[in-house]
Write a protein that holds these residues in place. Structure first.
Motif, short mmCIF file in Angstrom:
data_model
loop_
_atom_site.label_atom_id
_atom_site.label_comp_id
_atom_site.label_asym_id
_atom_site.label_seq_id
_atom_site.Cartn_x
_atom_site.Cartn_y
_atom_site.Cartn_z
N LEU A 151 0.69 -1.20 0.00
CA LEU A 151 -0.06 -0.06 0.03
C LEU A 151 0.63 1.27 -0.17
CD1 LEU A 151 -2.77 -0.85 2.43
CD2 LEU A 151 -3.08 -0.33 -0.21
N LYS A 152 1.92 1.42 0.64
CA LYS A 152 2.66 2.47 0.81
C LYS A 152 3.60 2.73 -0.46
CE LYS A 152 3.33 2.40 5.56
NZ LYS A 152 4.30 1.63 7.04
N ARG A 153 4.05 1.46 -1.03
CA ARG A 153 4.60 1.78 -2.30
C ARG A 153 3.69 2.19 -3.45
NH1 ARG A 153 4.68 -1.76 -6.07
NH2 ARG A 153 4.07 -3.54 -4.72
N LEU A 154 2.40 1.66 -3.51
CA LEU A 154 1.41 2.11 -4.39
C LEU A 154 1.07 3.47 -4.14
CD1 LEU A 154 -0.48 -1.36 -4.47
CD2 LEU A 154 0.72 -0.14 -6.51
N THR A 155 0.95 3.92 -3.19
CA THR A 155 0.44 5.21 -2.38
C THR A 155 1.65 6.19 -3.24
OG1 THR A 155 -0.66 4.38 -0.80
CG2 THR A 155 -0.16 6.84 -0.76
N ALA A 156 2.87 5.84 -2.82
CA ALA A 156 4.10 6.72 -3.36
C ALA A 156 4.02 6.91 -5.10
CB ALA A 156 5.26 6.15 -2.77
N SER A 157 3.84 5.63 -5.58
CA SER A 157 3.67 5.82 -6.92
C SER A 157 2.46 6.74 -7.51
CB SER A 157 3.50 4.30 -7.35
OG SER A 157 3.39 4.14 -8.97
N LEU A 158 1.46 6.60 -7.00
CA LEU A 158 0.26 7.15 -7.38
C LEU A 158 0.64 8.65 -7.17
CD1 LEU A 158 -2.56 7.50 -8.32
CD2 LEU A 158 -3.35 7.42 -5.88
#
Length: 172
Positions: A151-158
């Motif tokens: 979730l943190k990785r996806l949020t940062a990417s977004l």
């Protein structure tokens, strides 16, 4: 004391249509989640995205975020009487119950989770922050598992994608 009638603050209740989807498609969901995310078919990813769309607090997530979660989600089976989350965990992963029953001890309150219930560190989905507590399987249970790391990785990417889009819009 059983507070399952008033658990809005601790987990995200699913719609009856999602419970139907989970029951009807349990085998397909299980098979998909056991695969490496890169090997999931578009149909399997769409099924997982539709599940995420049914969670009230995650339905407004961007499609790219739901897509990333659908690729990264996994399957976990919890044997009866096993602890899934201990009291020491302050920011647990997110779990969506497919089958079985789990019980959370929150002080003197007991909260039950069954098919379609989403619990854990749901603040990433707009839910309330998790109060450290213990979750135990009262019967063998199966869950969709979404890690906080993903979730943190996806949020940062977004966020990076949104910043790039804003810069392009500014420059044009």
């Amino acid at each position: 004391r059983d507070v399952t009638k008033n658990i809005k603050f601790t987990n995200l209740k699913m719609t009856s249509s999602l419970k139907y989807t989970l029951n009807k498609s349990a085998h397909a969901i299980r098979r998909s989640l056991r695969k490496n995310g890169a090997r999931r078919t578009e149909e399997e990813i769409n099924l997982l995205r539709s599940i995420l769309r049914e969670i009230p607090e995650s339905k407004d997530l961007p499609i790219s975020m739901r897509h990333g979660i659908a690729i990264n989600a996994s399957f976990v089976e919890i044997p009866k009487n096993s602890t899934l989350i201990s009291e020491e965990i302050s920011q647990p992963d997110i779990f969506i119950t497919l089958t079985g029953r789990l019980q959370r001890s929150l002080g003197e309150d007991l909260i039950s989770y069954s098919c379609g219930d989403c619990f854990g560190g749901t603040d990433a989905f707009g839910g309330v922050c998790w109060a450290p507590s213990k979750v135990v399987a009262t019967e063998t249970s199966e869950c969709i598992h979404i890690t906080q790391r993903d979730l943190k990785r996806l949020t940062a990417s977004l966020k990076q994608q949104q910043e790039r889009e804003a810069l392009i819009e500014f420059l044009t």
